[in-house]
Design a protein around this motif. Sequence first.
Motif, PDB file in Angstrom:
ATOM      1  N   TRP A 190     -47.675  44.799 -16.233  1.00  0.00           N
ATOM      2  CA  TRP A 190     -48.950  45.193 -15.594  1.00  0.00           C
ATOM      3  C   TRP A 190     -50.117  45.235 -16.690  1.00  0.00           C
ATOM      4  CZ3 TRP A 190     -51.176  48.862 -18.636  1.00  0.00           C
ATOM      5  CH2 TRP A 190     -50.694  49.716 -19.413  1.00  0.00           C
ATOM      6  N   LEU A 191     -50.003  45.183 -18.017  1.00  0.00           N
ATOM      7  CA  LEU A 191     -50.851  45.000 -18.852  1.00  0.00           C
ATOM      8  C   LEU A 191     -51.883  43.690 -19.013  1.00  0.00           C
ATOM      9  CD1 LEU A 191     -52.261  46.640 -21.166  1.00  0.00           C
ATOM     10  CD2 LEU A 191     -50.791  45.559 -22.887  1.00  0.00           C
ATOM     11  N   VAL A 192     -51.183  42.704 -19.294  1.00  0.00           N
ATOM     12  CA  VAL A 192     -52.106  41.387 -19.228  1.00  0.00           C
ATOM     13  C   VAL A 192     -52.611  41.253 -18.053  1.00  0.00           C
ATOM     14  CG1 VAL A 192     -51.722  38.892 -19.867  1.00  0.00           C
ATOM     15  CG2 VAL A 192     -50.454  40.657 -21.074  1.00  0.00           C
ATOM     16  N   PRO A 193     -52.144  41.059 -16.829  1.00  0.00           N
ATOM     17  CA  PRO A 193     -52.944  40.898 -15.548  1.00  0.00           C
ATOM     18  C   PRO A 193     -54.174  41.904 -15.434  1.00  0.00           C
ATOM     19  CG  PRO A 193     -50.593  40.837 -15.206  1.00  0.00           C
ATOM     20  CD  PRO A 193     -50.745  41.241 -16.563  1.00  0.00           C
ATOM     21  N   MET A 194     -54.015  43.211 -15.852  1.00  0.00           N
ATOM     22  CA  MET A 194     -55.130  43.966 -15.926  1.00  0.00           C
ATOM     23  C   MET A 194     -56.189  43.821 -16.648  1.00  0.00           C
ATOM     24  SD  MET A 194     -55.232  48.161 -16.362  1.00  0.00           S
ATOM     25  CE  MET A 194     -55.082  48.171 -18.221  1.00  0.00           C
ATOM     26  N   LEU A 195     -55.754  43.233 -18.086  1.00  0.00           N
ATOM     27  CA  LEU A 195     -56.948  42.952 -18.777  1.00  0.00           C
ATOM     28  C   LEU A 195     -57.524  41.859 -18.273  1.00  0.00           C
ATOM     29  CD1 LEU A 195     -55.060  44.073 -22.190  1.00  0.00           C
ATOM     30  CD2 LEU A 195     -56.766  45.264 -21.129  1.00  0.00           C
ATOM     31  N   MET A 196     -56.868  40.832 -17.791  1.00  0.00           N
ATOM     32  CA  MET A 196     -57.326  39.659 -17.355  1.00  0.00           C
ATOM     33  C   MET A 196     -58.105  39.535 -16.424  1.00  0.00           C
ATOM     34  SD  MET A 196     -56.602  36.768 -19.229  1.00  0.00           S
ATOM     35  CE  MET A 196     -55.710  36.191 -20.557  1.00  0.00           C
ATOM     36  N   GLY A 197     -57.793  40.602 -15.256  1.00  0.00           N
ATOM     37  CA  GLY A 197     -58.508  40.686 -14.206  1.00  0.00           C
ATOM     38  C   GLY A 197     -59.974  41.489 -14.582  1.00  0.00           C
ATOM     39  N   PHE A 219     -53.801  44.997 -12.095  1.00  0.00           N
ATOM     40  CA  PHE A 219     -52.922  46.087 -12.366  1.00  0.00           C
ATOM     41  C   PHE A 219     -51.686  46.171 -11.391  1.00  0.00           C
ATOM     42  CE2 PHE A 219     -50.966  50.298 -11.591  1.00  0.00           C
ATOM     43  CZ  PHE A 219     -50.470  50.704 -12.921  1.00  0.00           C
ATOM     44  N   TYR A 220     -52.099  45.762  -9.822  1.00  0.00           N
ATOM     45  CA  TYR A 220     -51.013  45.741  -9.063  1.00  0.00           C
ATOM     46  C   TYR A 220     -50.235  44.600  -9.033  1.00  0.00           C
ATOM     47  CZ  TYR A 220     -48.980  45.561  -4.452  1.00  0.00           C
ATOM     48  OH  TYR A 220     -48.008  45.129  -3.319  1.00  0.00           O
ATOM     49  N   ALA A 221     -50.955  43.391  -9.461  1.00  0.00           N
ATOM     50  CA  ALA A 221     -50.356  42.156  -9.625  1.00  0.00           C
ATOM     51  C   ALA A 221     -49.311  42.066 -10.679  1.00  0.00           C
ATOM     52  CB  ALA A 221     -51.197  40.954  -9.681  1.00  0.00           C
ATOM     53  N   GLY A 222     -49.625  42.778 -11.608  1.00  0.00           N
ATOM     54  CA  GLY A 222     -48.796  42.939 -12.692  1.00  0.00           C
ATOM     55  C   GLY A 222     -47.530  43.900 -12.507  1.00  0.00           C
ATOM     56  N   LEU A 223     -47.783  44.854 -12.030  1.00  0.00           N
ATOM     57  CA  LEU A 223     -46.758  45.909 -11.497  1.00  0.00           C
ATOM     58  C   LEU A 223     -45.795  45.093 -10.729  1.00  0.00           C
ATOM     59  CD1 LEU A 223     -46.694  48.900 -12.468  1.00  0.00           C
ATOM     60  CD2 LEU A 223     -47.442  49.530 -10.316  1.00  0.00           C
ATOM     61  N   MET A 224     -46.142  44.562  -9.737  1.00  0.00           N
ATOM     62  CA  MET A 224     -45.357  43.672  -8.732  1.00  0.00           C
ATOM     63  C   MET A 224     -44.843  42.300  -9.097  1.00  0.00           C
ATOM     64  SD  MET A 224     -45.208  45.548  -6.185  1.00  0.00           S
ATOM     65  CE  MET A 224     -45.253  47.086  -7.284  1.00  0.00           C
ATOM     66  N   GLY A 225     -45.189  42.002 -10.503  1.00  0.00           N
ATOM     67  CA  GLY A 225     -44.509  40.901 -10.856  1.00  0.00           C
ATOM     68  C   GLY A 225     -44.889  39.453 -10.548  1.00  0.00           C
ATOM     69  N   VAL A 226     -46.384  39.517 -10.161  1.00  0.00           N
ATOM     70  CA  VAL A 226     -46.907  38.203  -9.603  1.00  0.00           C
ATOM     71  C   VAL A 226     -47.010  37.135 -10.630  1.00  0.00           C
ATOM     72  CG1 VAL A 226     -48.896  37.268  -8.443  1.00  0.00           C
ATOM     73  CG2 VAL A 226     -48.320  39.574  -7.741  1.00  0.00           C
ATOM     74  N   VAL A 227     -46.713  36.098 -10.089  1.00  0.00           N
ATOM     75  CA  VAL A 227     -46.963  34.848 -11.268  1.00  0.00           C
ATOM     76  C   VAL A 227     -47.331  33.588 -10.352  1.00  0.00           C
ATOM     77  CG1 VAL A 227     -44.805  35.406 -12.288  1.00  0.00           C
ATOM     78  CG2 VAL A 227     -44.435  34.080 -10.599  1.00  0.00           C
ATOM     79  N   ARG A 228     -47.902  32.730 -11.131  1.00  0.00           N
ATOM     80  CA  ARG A 228     -48.622  31.322 -10.767  1.00  0.00           C
ATOM     81  C   ARG A 228     -47.562  30.175 -11.168  1.00  0.00           C
ATOM     82  NH1 ARG A 228     -54.467  29.302 -12.739  1.00  0.00           N
ATOM     83  NH2 ARG A 228     -53.467  29.563 -14.792  1.00  0.00           N
ATOM     84  N   TYR A 229     -47.121  29.492 -10.191  1.00  0.00           N
ATOM     85  CA  TYR A 229     -46.144  28.350 -10.335  1.00  0.00           C
ATOM     86  C   TYR A 229     -47.058  27.121 -10.909  1.00  0.00           C
ATOM     87  CZ  TYR A 229     -42.800  31.558  -8.041  1.00  0.00           C
ATOM     88  OH  TYR A 229     -42.123  32.491  -7.832  1.00  0.00           O
TER      89      TYR A 229
END
Length: 616
Positions: free
Chosen positions: A279-286, A388-398
């Motif tokens: 969750w950390l990196v997507p939250m900071l990036m967001g 935070f939600y995206a990171g928690l759910m493991g969202v990735v970009r292909y």
Amino acid sequence: MNHYELAKEILEHTGGSENITQLNNCATRLRMNFKDESKIDLNKIKQINGVLGAAKKLGQYQIIIGTDVSNVCDEIRKMGQIDESAVPMKRAGKLDTLMDIFASIFTPVIPAITAAGMIKAILVICVLLGMNKESQVYSILNFIADAGFYFLPVMLAFSSARKMGCNPYLAVMMGGILLHPNFAKMVSAGDPVFFLGLPVKLVNYGSSVIPIILAVWLMTYVERFADKISPKPVKFLMKPVLTILIVAPVVLIVLGPLGSYVGTVIAAVTDFLNSRVSWLVPMLMGAFMPLLVLTGMHWSFLPILMTSYTTYGYEAVMGPGSLVSNICQGAAALCVAFKTKDRQFKQQASSAGITALMGITEPAMYGVTIKYKKVLVSVMLGGAAGGFYAGLMGVVRYTSGTPGLLSLPIFIGENPMNVIHALVSCTIGFCITFVLTWFYGFKELEKEGDREQDKYSEAKEQVQKSKKIIISSPVNGRKVNLSKVNDETFAKEIAGKGMAVEPSDGRITAPFDGEVVTVFRTKHVIGLRSSEGVELMIHIGIDTVELEGKHFTAYVTDGDVVKTGDLLMEFDKQAIEAAGYETVVPVIVTNTGNYLDIIASEEGTVESGQPLFTVL
């Protein structure tokens, strides 16, 4: 938009096509380098109808056009012969230089990576709809997509050579050497390989990133050496032969394995973050993506993204957070469009909001969000929540691509829930940003429309009743408006209002009686608080944080009480400028929101202790 006229005006204020050494574009910006930078007039470029903004970042001039940027870039190329042979880079900050290299190397190959990734996404959808993976159609489309990743070293070789100044075709040959089928067979066999008694580490360089960049870096020096020692009558033959015969073995024995190791470390760190604190990196990036884009720092993540794509087939470092951030930019702009009574601004904000939802955020960012700090804060908070939600759910970009609603297929992969969670994260970010902007961020915008006159009268009355606070200049030199400072954070008054001084010497003195709040570790920034409560930041130079305190001498520490005229800091102006940094000194009221206005004095010569601006 008349692309021809816009291109013509840009060339008029950049010294013409003959002054351009490098020209390319990303999704919204022209990216240009020039032979003679004295011919560049950024202020006039910003005033061109159709230009959303312009700045020099990462050693490169960036002119923000919007989605029509590719058409404008094509028109510029048609207007004259552009010599894009690389020229020696001027001295600049190490961080600026490094990010300029990253941007110049990776930007040209992004379309190929995007195409490859999108074809992969289409194949995933086709399989979900019933396509047989054993079919010839699937097999052909699959290897077409794989080619974009496998031959990445060849593409990076060409763009690296263009940037670093060596022969691009010799660089491409070096990329081909790393991928040659015979070497690939040696790697597959696993038997020890030696060259002149030296061991050759067996590494699969397909889809690799770092090794070829190191190879081209070495080639720039070897090629100059070969040119110097080759006799003129045989230079045409001897120079390329010597270059390849020296570079290829060194790369296969030393630099290639080293680059592969660096790539492995980057992949391991990324894997650790994804598995332990996803969750950390997507939250900071967001949260911080708007600031990263404003400063150009987002380019520093390109090697990590490319390594992740080629190692795992996806990345979770920037894609999820930047998707949410872009949606939040759109939410803020649309909210402003709903509330404002100014018809022209309503149209501008609504258009910018829709564009941001599609993935192009510059119109919203420069036209709406960074003009009003509370709106920007709303965007950052919404981005953090969605990230935070995206990171928690493991969202990735292909695959690579500007994240937005139109490019959601880049989040489609073997896990069908990935794109669903991406949409949920966008919804969270959009709703939070919209609500915050409506109830919190938009309060600063009430000076618009029908309330303009009432606010003006009220402000005038408050000025008459208020006490004026004169802030003196902390340094001798020439006063200039913040809008002329070559840094968007100051020029757009993101950090606060104030004025800047182009110093004539290197002495910084206290502009008022008060307290030293902080002296940064790198000594390039001093924070003060006056006895009347004005919080002031004195920022010495642009990007001088990279000097790590070199050429600065501080005479105060945190908590010291100072009187007007006390010596706070000395800096070596000549040494800092010789290192490639500007020494302009922005003087900023960081608690601007606590006051009615900051009134700058007229530009011109000023001495330390003389009035710089007035706080109302």
